[in-house]
Design an enzyme around this catalytic site. Structure first.
Site, PDB file in Angstrom:
ATOM      1  N   HIS A 115     120.039 101.380 112.126  1.00 26.55           N
ATOM      2  CA  HIS A 115     121.155 102.750 110.798  1.00 26.55           C
ATOM      3  C   HIS A 115     122.003 102.606 110.924  1.00 26.55           C
ATOM      4  O   HIS A 115     123.217 102.514 111.074  1.00 26.55           O
ATOM      5  CB  HIS A 115     120.951 103.865 111.352  1.00 26.55           C
ATOM      6  CG  HIS A 115     118.800 104.750 112.119  1.00 26.55           C
ATOM      7  ND1 HIS A 115     118.389 103.751 112.555  1.00 26.55           N
ATOM      8  CD2 HIS A 115     118.441 105.396 110.887  1.00 26.55           C
ATOM      9  CE1 HIS A 115     117.004 104.534 113.105  1.00 26.55           C
ATOM     10  NE2 HIS A 115     116.948 105.502 111.690  1.00 26.55           N
ATOM     11  N   HIS A 130     120.569 105.195 105.114  1.00 19.87           N
ATOM     12  CA  HIS A 130     121.080 105.485 106.002  1.00 19.87           C
ATOM     13  C   HIS A 130     120.248 104.896 106.872  1.00 19.87           C
ATOM     14  O   HIS A 130     121.380 104.385 108.216  1.00 19.87           O
ATOM     15  CB  HIS A 130     120.031 106.971 105.394  1.00 19.87           C
ATOM     16  CG  HIS A 130     119.433 107.264 106.694  1.00 19.87           C
ATOM     17  ND1 HIS A 130     119.851 108.502 108.169  1.00 19.87           N
ATOM     18  CD2 HIS A 130     118.217 106.865 107.787  1.00 19.87           C
ATOM     19  CE1 HIS A 130     119.053 107.696 109.229  1.00 19.87           C
ATOM     20  NE2 HIS A 130     118.511 107.371 108.962  1.00 19.87           N
ATOM     21  N   GLU A 132     114.006 128.630 125.036  1.00 22.16           N
ATOM     22  CA  GLU A 132     113.263 127.748 126.307  1.00 22.16           C
ATOM     23  C   GLU A 132     113.590 126.889 126.098  1.00 22.16           C
ATOM     24  O   GLU A 132     114.282 125.858 127.053  1.00 22.16           O
ATOM     25  CB  GLU A 132     111.904 128.048 126.088  1.00 22.16           C
ATOM     26  CG  GLU A 132     111.015 128.977 126.471  1.00 22.16           C
ATOM     27  CD  GLU A 132     111.022 130.257 126.006  1.00 22.16           C
ATOM     28  OE1 GLU A 132     111.833 129.409 124.061  1.00 22.16           O
ATOM     29  OE2 GLU A 132     110.681 131.438 125.998  1.00 22.16           O
ATOM     30  N   HIS A 143      99.123 133.867 126.865  1.00 23.60           N
ATOM     31  CA  HIS A 143     100.244 133.421 127.932  1.00 23.60           C
ATOM     32  C   HIS A 143      99.521 132.326 129.176  1.00 23.60           C
ATOM     33  O   HIS A 143     100.649 131.954 129.478  1.00 23.60           O
ATOM     34  CB  HIS A 143     100.804 134.688 128.269  1.00 23.60           C
ATOM     35  CG  HIS A 143     102.330 135.343 127.756  1.00 23.60           C
ATOM     36  ND1 HIS A 143     101.820 135.821 126.604  1.00 23.60           N
ATOM     37  CD2 HIS A 143     102.860 136.072 128.428  1.00 23.60           C
ATOM     38  CE1 HIS A 143     102.914 136.148 126.013  1.00 23.60           C
ATOM     39  NE2 HIS A 143     103.261 136.217 126.801  1.00 23.60           N
TER      40      HIS A 143
HETATM   41  C1  LIG Z   1     113.428 115.813 116.144  1.00 24.41           C
HETATM   42  C2  LIG Z   1     113.484 114.332 115.509  1.00 24.41           C
HETATM   43  N1  LIG Z   1     112.728 114.590 113.856  1.00 24.41           N
HETATM   44  C3  LIG Z   1     113.026 113.086 113.274  1.00 24.41           C
HETATM   45  C4  LIG Z   1     113.259 112.111 113.842  1.00 24.41           C
HETATM   46  C5  LIG Z   1     114.144 110.860 112.407  1.00 24.41           C
HETATM   47  N2  LIG Z   1     114.670 110.927 112.157  1.00 24.41           N
HETATM   48  C6  LIG Z   1     116.345 110.080 112.444  1.00 24.41           C
HETATM   49  S1  LIG Z   1     117.352 110.000 111.983  1.00 24.41           S
HETATM   50  C7  LIG Z   1     116.905 111.031 110.425  1.00 24.41           C
HETATM   51  C8  LIG Z   1     117.592 112.431 109.696  1.00 24.41           C
HETATM   52  C9  LIG Z   1     118.643 111.629 109.197  1.00 24.41           C
HETATM   53  O1  LIG Z   1     119.710 112.458 108.379  1.00 24.41           O
HETATM   54  P1  LIG Z   1     121.024 112.717 109.215  1.00 24.41           P
HETATM   55  O2  LIG Z   1     120.207 113.372 110.576  1.00 24.41           O
HETATM   56  O3  LIG Z   1     121.818 113.498 108.335  1.00 24.41           O
HETATM   57  O4  LIG Z   1     121.822 111.853 109.488  1.00 24.41           O
HETATM   58  P2  LIG Z   1     122.440 110.377 108.714  1.00 24.41           P
HETATM   59  O5  LIG Z   1     121.549 110.195 107.254  1.00 24.41           O
HETATM   60  O6  LIG Z   1     123.628 111.711 108.416  1.00 24.41           O
HETATM   61  O7  LIG Z   1     122.283 108.885 109.563  1.00 24.41           O
HETATM   62  C10 LIG Z   1     114.996 111.368 110.872  1.00 24.41           C
HETATM   63  C11 LIG Z   1     114.089 112.946 110.084  1.00 24.41           C
HETATM   64  C12 LIG Z   1     114.410 111.571 114.985  1.00 24.41           C
HETATM   65  N3  LIG Z   1     115.236 110.814 115.350  1.00 24.41           N
HETATM   66  N4  LIG Z   1     114.592 112.914 115.422  1.00 24.41           N
END
Ligand SMILES: Cc1ncc(C[n+]2csc(CCOP(=O)(O)OP(=O)(O)O)c2C)c(N)n1
Length: 658
Positions: free
Chosen positions: A31, A261, A401, A462
């Site tokens: 990334h 990304h 939690e 529960h």
């Molecule tokens: C809990 C979770 N769900 C999904 C992902 C997969 N994932 C990696 S980056 C991302 C989204 C990226 O958006 P952002 O947080 O704005 O990062 P940027 O595009 O700025 O790098 C997702 C959905 C993850 N890493 N963690």
């Protein structure tokens, strides 16, 4: 006055950007977008504000830096290498490869300088809030030198995840002014623009959570970032969030779009990007000397800060107490229980053990997600850790939690021994944080009461069924389900002495205290042991927790029918499996094939102990009724277990004689 930012700062920032491009291109995955957009804010933080000592990543007084958006880890790896941590450039070249120090998301314990494992979005910022609580707490108890500040870079995804709101709400409530979050506000996620799904006023939300907020309108303007950081750091009485408007993938042809990304964009785009950033496209992993020299100033600066801090700690009236906390050594006595103390629920026993050990363990801290009277997690003499009284040791996590899970991990990562309590069924609400405690292999303690359908009237919403199997399937985790008060004491000793996470599964309902003069309950620390029975058993009754008493009842019935039986208490499969084979075969002799395993939970996994025998467990949800009634209707009675034992015995003996 700091010097003006100059061309070398810009060169350093573009070095971080091109390292991300080259590493992702080489790995053919990763990334690059976040590192390229967030490099300026990271640069300003790491060269102007962060107190850290690259030669000693474990300096207790250091500021903590958490890259919550772990997918952008090339940013962190570059900073660690450039500022002089033990992370050679060759490791950056082996990004995401087998055995490298630069895994696909930052892993605690794997790469020096990585403070916590991040990647599951929302966990990093929430764990960092736990660290900030630890910093504020230690400072309030032991003076300025014991505290530390926490800096976070968080992304859109981090702020979308619910856990970050839970923890941020707690941070605002607790007025954690040692915490600064830089929000990489690039308005891009994987699916596209954040307008697709994330349109609330994020800064306004943090205002409402009680944070101090500000906005940097140009994420490439180093002076603007520097000023915002300085203001946030000096702000008292509130945590700070700085929304920094950035351009994802800055420098690349895809900048500002979701294409930037992730993923390698190919050699051609790599070349264009590097040319845009003033780097030779023919050369890879280039670090200009003057940029490196500027980052490496961190080594001398950090060593000097650390030395000054050490001298100050030595002169402090708290030096000995702090030394004891940082050493991690514990000395405590859990006490023991007699039959007259009972009957007693194991949750009640847990409360009594905690009351006993709390004064002996200065680094112990913990609380409950709004179930204090049910979880029995509050030692009597503890004050609340509250706004204005950060020295308190009892944390009211609120009905949060998941936030509690991440915060407990942050407390543990800061050198405290922390626990969090809730109903066992609500493990599901906090599982991602519990999983991270296991992945990091840190000694977080999870206190789960109301551990079976035996909790009764609250009913199936529960009543846990699959939770024990879930935790047993999770590597590095010790699950401990004690059968009585003395086994509970053994469970707490295990939880505190081991360096991996432990989950204690405790009953709501009262159980007899087994007389330690008759029953060797102190053996519970071995995970499994012979509780009672004939030397030469025909049948084994293997059980955990409250069902151990059902097995003891079944043994009486079997004895009256002249069937020789043995009751094995198996509070922890993981601990038992660590014992030598000889011991395990003494407890569960392979020659005794007629067996009944009893647990009021999912049968999954019990095959390994039942072999050809029977499993008395639950393949269904529970029901709302008094606990004893529920257990009876669902078959957790001595008679049912004795019948199962007789059946197993005749089936297996018949099979043998055919
Ligand atoms: C809990 C979770 N769900 C999904 C992902 C997969 N994932 C990696 S980056 C991302 C989204 C990226 O958006 P952002 O947080 O704005 O990062 P940027 O595009 O700025 O790098 C997702 C959905 C993850 N890493 N963690």
């Amino acid at each position: 006055m700091s010097r003006q930012f100059d061309d070398i700062d810009q060169l350093g920032i573009n070095t971080i950007r091109t390292l991300a491009v080259d590493a992702v291109e080489q790995a053919k995955s990763g990334h690059p977008g976040l590192p390229m957009g967030a490099a300026p804010m990271a640069h300003v933080l790491w060269t102007r504000h962060l107190r850290h000592s690259p030669a000693n990543p474990h300096w207790p007084g250091r500021d903590r830096f958490v890259l919550s958006a772990g997918h952008g880890c090339m940013l962190l790896y570059s900073l660690l290498h450039l500022t002089g941590y033990d992370l050679p450039l060759d490791e950056l070249k082996r990004f995401r490869q087998w055995g490298s120090m630069t895994p696909g998301h930052p892993e605690y314990g794997h790469t020096p300088g990585v403070e916590t494992t991040t990647g599951p979005l929302g966990q990093g910022i929430s764990t960092a809030i736990g660290m900030a609580i630890a910093g504020a707490h230690l400072k309030a108890r032991f003076g300025n030198d014991a505290g530390f500040r926490v800096f976070v870079i968080a992304s859109d995804g981090d702020l979308m995840e619910g856990v970050s709101n839970e923890a941020s709400s707690l941070a605002g409530h607790l007025a954690l002014d040692n915490l600064v979050v830089l929000y990489d506000d690039n308005t891009v996620t994987i699916d596209g623009h954040t307008d697709l799904a994330f349109t609330e006023d994020r800064v306004g939300r943090y205002d409402a959570l009680g944070w101090s907020t500000s906005t940097v309108s140009d994420g490439n303007d180093l002076d603007e970032i520097d000023k915002a950081l300085a203001a946030a750091i000096s702000k008292t009485g509130q945590p700070s969030l700085i929304a920094v408007k950035t351009v994802i993938g800055f420098g690349s042809p895809d900048a500002g779009t979701s294409r930037a990304h992730s993923d390698a964009r190919g050699a051609e785009q790599q070349a264009v990007t590097k040319r845009n950033l003033g780097f030779d496209p023919e050369k890879f992993f280039v670090i200009p000397e003057e940029a490196l020299a500027r980052y490496r100033e961190a080594v001398g600066r950090g060593a000097a800060q650390e030395a000054e801090w050490s001298a100050s700690v030595d002169a402090s009236p708290h030096a000995a107490e702090l030394g004891a906390i940082w050493s991690g050594e514990l000395e405590f006595d859990t006490g023991s229980f007699a039959p007259d103390d009972g009957p007693m629920a194991t949750r009640a026993a847990s409360g009594k053990v905690l009351a006993r050990i709390a004064p002996e363990i200065p680094q112990l801290i913990g609380g409950s997600a709004d179930l204090t009277p049910s979880n029995n997690t509050r030692p009597p003499d503890w004050d609340d850790l509250a706004p204005g009284t950060h020295e308190g040791r009892y944390v009211h996590f609120g009905v949060r939690e998941h936030g509690m899970g991440a915060v407990v991990n942050g407390l543990v990562l800061s050198g405290l021994r922390a626990y969090g309590g809730t109903f066992f069924n609500f493990l599901d609400y906090m599982k991602p944080a519990v999983r991270l405690s296991a992945l990091m292999n840190i000694p977080s303690i999870w206190v789960y009461t109301h551990d079976s359908v035996g909790l009764g009237e609250d009913g199936p919403t529960h009543q846990p069924i699959e939770q024990l199997a879930t935790l047993r399937a999770q590597p590095n985790t010790t699950v401990f389900r004690p059968a009585d008060a003395n086994e509970t004491a053994a469970g707490w000793r295990i939880a505190l002495e081991r360096r991996n996470p432990t989950a204690l599964a405790l009953t709501r309902q009262a159980l007899p205290v087994l007389d330690p003069a008759t029953y060797p309950t102190h053996e519970a620390s071995r995970g499994g042991y012979v509780l009672d029975g004939d030397d030469d058993p025909q049948v084994l009754l293997i059980a955990t927790g409250s069902e151990v008493h059902v097995a003891l009842g079944a043994r009486e019935i079997l004895t009256s029918k002249s069937i020789r039986s043995r009751v094995v208490s198996l509070p922890s499969w993981e601990l038992f499996e660590e014992q030598a084979l000889g011991y395990r075969e003494q407890v569960i002799p392979p020659s005794v094939r007629a067996r009944v395993c009893v647990e009021a939970a999912s049968p999954i996994g019990w095959e390994r102990y039942a072999g050809e025998g029977e499993i008395v467990a639950l393949d269904r949800f529970g029901a709302s009724a008094p606990g004893a009634t529920v257990l009876e209707h669902l078959g957790f009675t001595p008679q049912r277990v004795a019948d199962a034992a007789s059946d197993a015995l005749s089936r297996i003996t018949q099979g043998a004689s055919q």
